[in-house]
Design a protein around this motif. Structure first.
Motif, short mmCIF file in Angstrom:
data_model
loop_
_atom_site.label_atom_id
_atom_site.label_comp_id
_atom_site.label_asym_id
_atom_site.label_seq_id
_atom_site.Cartn_x
_atom_site.Cartn_y
_atom_site.Cartn_z
N TYR A 1 23.66 64.95 57.48
CA TYR A 1 24.06 65.27 58.85
C TYR A 1 22.79 65.35 59.69
O TYR A 1 21.86 66.07 59.35
CB TYR A 1 24.80 66.61 58.87
CG TYR A 1 25.07 67.14 60.25
CD1 TYR A 1 26.12 66.64 61.02
CD2 TYR A 1 24.27 68.14 60.81
CE1 TYR A 1 26.36 67.13 62.29
CE2 TYR A 1 24.51 68.63 62.08
CZ TYR A 1 25.55 68.12 62.82
OH TYR A 1 25.80 68.59 64.08
N GLY B 1 37.86 55.63 61.98
CA GLY B 1 38.81 56.61 61.46
C GLY B 1 38.14 57.97 61.37
O GLY B 1 37.14 58.21 62.03
N ILE C 1 32.72 66.41 59.18
CA ILE C 1 31.38 66.98 59.27
C ILE C 1 31.42 68.39 58.69
O ILE C 1 32.16 69.25 59.17
CB ILE C 1 30.90 67.00 60.74
CG1 ILE C 1 30.90 65.57 61.30
CG2 ILE C 1 29.51 67.63 60.86
CD1 ILE C 1 30.56 65.45 62.76
N ARG D 1 28.86 57.07 75.06
CA ARG D 1 28.67 57.45 73.66
C ARG D 1 27.42 56.79 73.14
O ARG D 1 27.14 55.64 73.44
CB ARG D 1 29.89 57.03 72.83
CG ARG D 1 31.09 57.96 73.04
CD ARG D 1 32.32 57.38 72.41
NE ARG D 1 32.09 57.06 71.01
CZ ARG D 1 32.58 57.75 70.00
NH1 ARG D 1 33.31 58.81 70.21
NH2 ARG D 1 32.35 57.37 68.75
N PRO E 1 20.67 58.05 58.54
CA PRO E 1 20.83 59.22 57.68
C PRO E 1 20.66 58.84 56.21
O PRO E 1 21.08 57.75 55.81
CB PRO E 1 22.28 59.66 57.94
CG PRO E 1 22.76 58.89 59.12
CD PRO E 1 21.91 57.69 59.26
N PHE F 1 22.23 63.78 71.11
CA PHE F 1 22.28 62.36 71.45
C PHE F 1 21.46 62.14 72.72
O PHE F 1 21.41 63.02 73.59
CB PHE F 1 23.73 61.93 71.70
CG PHE F 1 24.52 61.77 70.43
CD1 PHE F 1 24.30 60.68 69.60
CD2 PHE F 1 25.46 62.71 70.05
CE1 PHE F 1 25.00 60.53 68.42
CE2 PHE F 1 26.18 62.57 68.88
CZ PHE F 1 25.95 61.47 68.06
N VAL G 1 36.03 61.07 60.64
CA VAL G 1 34.69 61.41 60.12
C VAL G 1 34.67 62.93 59.94
O VAL G 1 34.93 63.67 60.89
CB VAL G 1 33.60 60.98 61.14
CG1 VAL G 1 32.24 61.50 60.73
CG2 VAL G 1 33.58 59.45 61.29
N SER H 1 35.42 64.08 63.60
CA SER H 1 35.08 63.22 64.73
C SER H 1 35.50 61.81 64.36
O SER H 1 36.28 61.63 63.42
CB SER H 1 33.56 63.33 64.96
OG SER H 1 33.19 62.59 66.08
N GLY H 2 34.96 60.81 65.07
CA GLY H 2 35.23 59.43 64.68
C GLY H 2 36.27 58.77 65.54
O GLY H 2 37.21 59.41 65.99
N THR I 1 36.32 54.51 65.98
CA THR I 1 36.63 53.18 65.46
C THR I 1 36.91 53.19 63.97
O THR I 1 37.82 52.52 63.50
CB THR I 1 35.44 52.24 65.72
OG1 THR I 1 34.70 52.73 66.82
CG2 THR I 1 35.88 50.84 65.94
N1 LIG Z 1 25.11 61.33 60.04
C1 LIG Z 1 25.60 61.92 61.11
N2 LIG Z 1 24.97 63.00 61.64
C2 LIG Z 1 25.47 63.65 62.73
N3 LIG Z 1 26.62 63.30 63.34
C3 LIG Z 1 27.29 62.23 62.86
C4 LIG Z 1 26.82 61.48 61.73
N4 LIG Z 1 27.68 60.48 61.48
C5 LIG Z 1 28.64 60.58 62.41
N5 LIG Z 1 28.43 61.63 63.24
C6 LIG Z 1 29.28 62.08 64.37
O1 LIG Z 1 30.55 61.49 64.22
C7 LIG Z 1 30.81 60.57 65.29
C8 LIG Z 1 31.54 59.34 64.78
O2 LIG Z 1 30.78 58.68 63.77
P1 LIG Z 1 30.55 57.10 63.76
O3 LIG Z 1 29.95 56.75 62.45
O4 LIG Z 1 29.80 56.72 65.00
O5 LIG Z 1 32.04 56.51 63.81
P2 LIG Z 1 32.87 55.87 65.04
O6 LIG Z 1 32.06 54.73 65.58
O7 LIG Z 1 34.15 55.50 64.45
O8 LIG Z 1 33.06 56.92 66.09
C9 LIG Z 1 29.45 60.27 65.89
O9 LIG Z 1 29.53 59.92 67.24
C10 LIG Z 1 28.72 61.59 65.70
O10 LIG Z 1 29.09 62.52 66.69
#
Ligand SMILES: Nc1ncnc2c1ncn2[C@@H]1O[C@H](COP(=O)(O)OP(=O)(O)O)[C@@H](O)[C@H]1O
Ligand SMILES: [Mg+2]
Length: 291
Positions: free
Chosen positions: A128, A78, A82, A179, A114, A133, A80, A73-74, A76
């Protein structure tokens, strides 16, 4: 990794000379070509890339009976990653600012964000948060009956952050694209994820240029400035001059941003929440939010 190594790595990937999952190991091709060739065909490296070498993720991937799922995912910050399995889940994400590990660790200890795990340089490894949301409202998990309770919990969470000199400084309940950073977990507790642009007021009124940018980036004055196609030098001068202004901006004004993001976010949730829901939310919030 040096900047020139990173450039070389990107070039090799963009020309197809190096498969993207092997990019972080590229230099091994020079120093340990035999090892590099093994990595090229290693099924775990193909599937998990560099993530398999993070503490905790290594155990999950290499030492458990059933290897975890990996999804990405991710936006802004880059990519992420999971990792989810039956026994253990975790998230690995690139740091978005140089203070993020410190702020995220504190937020995790306060129970607001977290929990943070040992990681590798440049990345966060964290718990995680399994849940939904707040913007994912649907008929079989309607948030409206417990909207005041969510407000109560968010008020307490912001109270703790501000007491510990952290301004979350990002959208909480909803941004214009729906979001959210607020997850309702399985114990009906709330967690905020993503402290990527949070500010620490530990050194107030001294903020780095990076923090100054994170503070101004969503402000109308900066948005207008951006439309004028500023050069790197213009941006530097803008931030430098804003940096000097913080002594005239009280900590309360800075923490107020979190309340502003919250009220704006609630307005963006009109498809889910009635005006009465929003009022109940804010009543709950103010019953616990102390500064
Ligand atoms: N600790 C977490 N637990 C569950 N989902 C997460 C967690 N960190 C990130 N995510 C998922 O990844 C997405 C992107 O993470 P985030 O830190 O918000 O980066 P960005 O702002 O770049 O999108 C989140 O919207 C969520 O869906
Ligand atoms: Mg985010």
């Amino acid at each position: 990794m040096s900047e020139s190594d990173a450039r070389a790595m990107n070039l090799e990937v963009s020309t197809g000379a190096c498969p993207s999952h092997l990019a972080p190991f590229l230099r091994l091709n020079d120093s340990h070509p035999d090892l590099y060739r093994k990595l090229v065909i290693d099924p775990f490296v193909v599937k998990y890339g560099v993530y398999g070498f993070f503490p905790r993720a290594y155990d999950l991937i290499y030492l458990s009976d059933k290897s975890p799922n990996i999804t990405f995912s991710g936006r802004t910050r880059g990519r992420v990653a999971i990792l989810t399995s039956r026994s253990n889940n975790m998230v690995i994400k690139p740091l978005q600012n140089s203070n993020e590990a410190k702020v995220a660790t504190l937020a995790g200890e306060l129970g607001v964000g977290p929990k943070q795990f040992d990681s590798l340089q440049g990345f966060l490894s964290e718990e995680y948060i399994s849940g939904t949301f707040i913007t994912d409202n649907h008929s079989n998990s309607d948030i409206r009956p417990c909207i005041e309770d969510i407000g109560i919990k968010l008020g307490a969470a912001f109270g703790k952050l501000h007491e510990n000199k952290i301004c979350y400084n990002d959208s909480t309940v909803s941004d214009p694209d729906k979001r959210s950073h607020l997850i309702l977990d399985q114990a009906s507790d709330i967690k905020l994820i993503d402290f990527g642009i949070s500010l620490s007021l530990e050194e107030y009124p001294n903020f780095s240029l990076e923090e100054t940018f994170n503070y101004v980036r969503t402000m109308p004055i900066y948005r207008i400035f951006e439309t004028m196609n500023p050069t790197q030098g213009d941006i530097h001068s803008f931030l430098k001059s804003y940096q000097g202004k913080f002594k005239e901006i009280s900590p309360d004004t800075i923490y107020d941003r979190d309340l502003q993001f919250l009220t704006e976010g609630l307005q963006l949730m009109s498809d889910i929440l009635t005006e009465a829901d929003k009022t109940a939310f804010m009543q709950g919030f103010h019953s616990t939010y102390k500064r």
